[in-house]
Write an enzyme that holds these catalytic residues in place. Structure first.
Site, PDB file in Angstrom:
ATOM      1  NE  ARG A 253      23.602   5.699  65.986  1.00 25.94           N
ATOM      2  CZ  ARG A 253      23.605   6.229  64.779  1.00 25.94           C
ATOM      3  NH1 ARG A 253      22.611   6.969  64.384  1.00 25.94           N
ATOM      4  NH2 ARG A 253      24.611   5.999  63.976  1.00 25.94           N
TER       5      ARG A 253
ATOM      6  NE  ARG B  42      19.711  12.581  63.908  1.00 29.84           N
ATOM      7  CZ  ARG B  42      20.070  12.086  62.748  1.00 29.84           C
ATOM      8  NH1 ARG B  42      20.175  12.895  61.710  1.00 29.84           N
ATOM      9  NH2 ARG B  42      20.301  10.807  62.589  1.00 29.84           N
TER      10      ARG B  42
ATOM     11  NE  ARG C 224      24.573  18.303  69.042  1.00 33.76           N
ATOM     12  CZ  ARG C 224      24.422  17.716  67.871  1.00 33.76           C
ATOM     13  NH1 ARG C 224      24.007  16.484  67.796  1.00 33.76           N
ATOM     14  NH2 ARG C 224      24.696  18.358  66.751  1.00 33.76           N
TER      15      ARG C 224
ATOM     16  CG  ASP D 246      29.599   8.659  66.172  1.00 32.43           C
ATOM     17  OD1 ASP D 246      28.385   8.568  65.961  1.00 32.43           O
ATOM     18  OD2 ASP D 246      30.458   8.286  65.334  1.00 32.43           O
TER      19      ASP D 246
ATOM     20  CE1 TYR E 125      30.180   6.100  58.050  1.00 33.31           C
ATOM     21  CE2 TYR E 125      30.701   4.420  59.682  1.00 33.31           C
ATOM     22  CZ  TYR E 125      29.762   5.140  58.953  1.00 33.31           C
ATOM     23  OH  TYR E 125      28.422   4.902  59.134  1.00 33.31           O
TER      24      TYR E 125
HETATM   25  O1  CP3 Z   1      22.880   4.710  70.824  1.00 33.98           O
HETATM   26  C1  CP3 Z   1      22.927   5.810  71.373  1.00 33.98           C
HETATM   27  O2  CP3 Z   1      21.919   6.476  71.670  1.00 33.98           O
HETATM   28  C2  CP3 Z   1      24.280   6.327  71.824  1.00 33.98           C
HETATM   29  C3  CP3 Z   1      24.952   7.149  70.919  1.00 33.98           C
HETATM   30  C4  CP3 Z   1      25.497   6.675  69.588  1.00 33.98           C
HETATM   31  C5  CP3 Z   1      25.667   7.582  68.525  1.00 33.98           C
HETATM   32  N1  CP3 Z   1      26.329   6.955  67.517  1.00 33.98           N
HETATM   33  C6  CP3 Z   1      25.252   8.981  68.549  1.00 33.98           C
HETATM   34  C7  CP3 Z   1      25.010   9.663  67.277  1.00 33.98           C
HETATM   35  C8  CP3 Z   1      26.009   5.447  69.174  1.00 33.98           C
HETATM   36  C9  CP3 Z   1      26.039   4.126  69.920  1.00 33.98           C
HETATM   37  C10 CP3 Z   1      26.549   5.639  67.876  1.00 33.98           C
HETATM   38  C11 CP3 Z   1      27.254   4.584  67.131  1.00 33.98           C
HETATM   39  C12 CP3 Z   1      27.467   4.751  65.692  1.00 33.98           C
HETATM   40  N2  CP3 Z   1      27.869   5.864  65.011  1.00 33.98           N
HETATM   41  C13 CP3 Z   1      27.372   3.692  64.765  1.00 33.98           C
HETATM   42  C14 CP3 Z   1      27.015   2.282  65.104  1.00 33.98           C
HETATM   43  C15 CP3 Z   1      25.573   2.164  65.384  1.00 33.98           C
HETATM   44  C16 CP3 Z   1      24.696   2.049  64.182  1.00 33.98           C
HETATM   45  O3  CP3 Z   1      23.749   2.841  64.091  1.00 33.98           O
HETATM   46  O4  CP3 Z   1      24.925   1.172  63.347  1.00 33.98           O
HETATM   47  C17 CP3 Z   1      27.665   4.211  63.498  1.00 33.98           C
HETATM   48  C18 CP3 Z   1      27.647   3.452  62.183  1.00 33.98           C
HETATM   49  C19 CP3 Z   1      28.003   5.582  63.666  1.00 33.98           C
HETATM   50  C20 CP3 Z   1      28.413   6.571  62.637  1.00 33.98           C
HETATM   51  C21 CP3 Z   1      27.404   7.646  62.553  1.00 33.98           C
HETATM   52  N3  CP3 Z   1      27.340   8.709  63.427  1.00 33.98           N
HETATM   53  C22 CP3 Z   1      26.295   7.778  61.654  1.00 33.98           C
HETATM   54  C23 CP3 Z   1      25.987   6.834  60.523  1.00 33.98           C
HETATM   55  C24 CP3 Z   1      25.582   8.920  62.035  1.00 33.98           C
HETATM   56  C25 CP3 Z   1      24.262   9.465  61.454  1.00 33.98           C
HETATM   57  C26 CP3 Z   1      24.468  10.624  60.559  1.00 33.98           C
HETATM   58  C27 CP3 Z   1      23.128  11.304  60.260  1.00 33.98           C
HETATM   59  O5  CP3 Z   1      23.004  12.489  60.611  1.00 33.98           O
HETATM   60  O6  CP3 Z   1      22.234  10.649  59.704  1.00 33.98           O
HETATM   61  C28 CP3 Z   1      26.251   9.486  63.131  1.00 33.98           C
HETATM   62  C29 CP3 Z   1      25.845  10.683  63.880  1.00 33.98           C
HETATM   63  C30 CP3 Z   1      25.258  10.436  65.207  1.00 33.98           C
HETATM   64  N4  CP3 Z   1      25.783   9.620  66.157  1.00 33.98           N
HETATM   65  C31 CP3 Z   1      24.085  11.051  65.720  1.00 33.98           C
HETATM   66  C32 CP3 Z   1      23.922  10.587  67.020  1.00 33.98           C
HETATM   67  C33 CP3 Z   1      22.877  10.971  68.020  1.00 33.98           C
HETATM   68  C34 CP3 Z   1      23.215  12.069  64.988  1.00 33.98           C
HETATM   69  C35 CP3 Z   1      23.928  13.366  64.963  1.00 33.98           C
HETATM   70  C36 CP3 Z   1      23.093  14.536  65.400  1.00 33.98           C
HETATM   71  O7  CP3 Z   1      22.233  14.406  66.281  1.00 33.98           O
HETATM   72  O8  CP3 Z   1      23.361  15.621  64.868  1.00 33.98           O
END
Ligand code: CP3
Length: 405
Positions: free
Chosen positions: A87, A91, A100, A136, A212
């Site tokens: 990640r 943000r 974004r 994602d 999910y």
């Molecule tokens: O790692 C990276 O930088 C690459 C991008 C990446 C994202 N999601 C971008 C993202 C990766 C590898 C993921 C994987 C992902 N997504 C996982 C497995 C990794 C982990 O953290 O355990 C999971 C469980 C998800 C599902 C998911 N997507 C969640 C729980 C969230 C957070 C929601 C929140 O706002 O708190 C997301 C959204 C997400 N995925 C964001 C990013 C950068 C944030 C969204 C935003 O910036 O508006």
């Protein structure tokens, strides 16, 4: 700015068609100072298959395939312990918030220009040893038309959660050429920009994505998911099987377009007891990992709270096992045996402690990791939005300095 990104932006590093078409040629940027075998025979053979599948021999990709990250994953000697952060795009970075602004999360994942820019941002800022594809775990579902949204500060939310067999119809088979053309385009752009820095492709493991889809959104205890797993095992297996095919296709398209490593995220697998993991989940994750074995790139298998599952996650078909902060890396390595590298595992919360504490903990992780046959430094889970980017940059510097061979 990171060397190899700078290098690839230099026209001199942009090898012309004659160099690119010379099989077995020796590009100048191939590192030569690393002792030991370049790669194992098995991996070398498989890599040839990957290059053939892509139809080209690309010297820049060859340099990424010989990077410290890939070498550590293959348990080969490295110049320094490679480091990247889960990640790391997102943000925590002001430049991310800027690009974004006004674009919904999943829409940004479908736009190759944005995906390329956001993927490169942390590489430029931190000088990490790899980029991770900005996407994602729910993007493959979005790509086949499943109604899903990522709600800010909540996570993925599904309009039609899976409750019975008829709900599976929304998960149709995927046509990679048609449905994933945006992935191929973005990865192609990225490997060109990244040069010798490897790109990590990734996908969600069936269980984490299923949780999910079944719950309808994020969940603490995964109760509906476990109720289906135990009470309607045939429905659960049918769902897991479709999700395995989808994740396999997602990983495959990223590798074929140029990713040098892949990571399968099973973030919520730690909610399961080993016997349930082994019976209901592991076969589906093993299917995903086996589906890309012929492409010969290292596979990282990661979960949170998986101390009791580490040997099973390794045996599912990993080359590298991702470890959270609860189990020291030397102990994790002891649990999985000598055939696997490890990745991790600084407690993300340590990043909020004073710098001397961070420094001591980073050194501890490096020391424990040095006792495993291969180590990729990372946090035990992802970067959180409030983390200070300057401190992450300092951690990268420290890891490189303290582990220089
Ligand atoms: O790692 C990276 O930088 C690459 C991008 C990446 C994202 N999601 C971008 C993202 C990766 C590898 C993921 C994987 C992902 N997504 C996982 C497995 C990794 C982990 O953290 O355990 C999971 C469980 C998800 C599902 C998911 N997507 C969640 C729980 C969230 C957070 C929601 C929140 O706002 O708190 C997301 C959204 C997400 N995925 C964001 C990013 C950068 C944030 C969204 C935003 O910036 O508006």
């Amino acid at each position: 700015m990171h060397d190899s990104v700078t290098e690839s932006l230099n026209p001199a590093a942009d090898l012309g068609p004659s160099a690119a078409e010379t099989p077995g040629g020796t590009p100048a940027d191939k590192p030569t100072e690393v002792p030991g075998p370049r790669r194992s025979d098995a991996a070398g053979t498989a890599e040839t298959t990957a290059d053939t599948a892509a139809g080209i021999w690309d010297p820049r990709r060859d340099a990424a395939a010989d990077s410290d990250l890939v070498r550590a994953a293959r348990r080969e000697p490295v110049r320094h312990t490679p480091v990247w952060f889960m990640r790391m795009a997102g943000r925590s970075l002001p430049e991310y918030k800027k690009v974004r602004a006004g674009v919904p999360m999943l829409d940004s994942c479908l736009r190759p220009d944005l995906v390329t820019e956001i993927t490169l941002q942390p590489v430029r800022r931190y000088g990490v040893d790899a980029a991770i594809f900005f996407s994602d775990i729910v993007v493959p579902l979005k790509a086949i038309g499943v109604e899903v949204e990522i709600v800010p500060n909540v996570g993925p939310v599904f309009a039609n959660p899976v409750r019975d067999f008829s709900d599976l119809d929304q998960i149709r088979p995927l046509d990679p050429a048609e449905d994933f053309s945006f992935v191929t385009e973005a990865v192609g752009q990225l490997v060109g920009e990244l040069g010798a820095t490897p790109l990590i492709g990734f996908g969600g493991a069936p269980f984490t994505v299923a949780s999910y889809l079944i719950e309808g959104g994020p969940s603490k205890n995964h109760e509906k998911t476990k109720a289906m797993m135990l009470g309607a095992p045939e429905l659960f297996a049918a769902l897991m099987d479709r999700l395995a095919d989808l994740s396999a296709a997602f990983l495959r398209v990223q590798i074929e377009a140029g990713a040098s490593v892949v990571q399968l995220f099973d973030s919520w697998a730690g909610a399961l007891a080993p016997r349930d993991y082994e019976r209901y989940v592991m076969p589906h994750s093993a299917k995903v990992l086996a589906a890309v074995a012929d492409l010969g790139v290292p596979r990282i298998h990661f979960g949170v709270g998986t101390g009791e599952l580490l040997p099973l996650m390794a045996a599912a078909g990993a080359d590298v096992v991702g470890v959270d902060w609860r189990v020291p890396l030397d102990e994790a390595s002891r649990r999985i045996g000598p055939d696997y590298a490890v990745q991790g595992n600084l407690d993300p919360s340590v990043m909020f402690a004073p710098w001397p504490v961070i420094e001591a903990r980073v050194r501890e992780v490096l020391d424990e990791g040095s006792r495993a046959p291969g180590h990729i430094f990372n946090l035990g889970h992802g970067v959180t939005p409030d983390m200070d980017p300057d401190r992450l940059a300092r951690v990268v510097e420290l890891v490189h300095e303290a582990s220089a061979r």
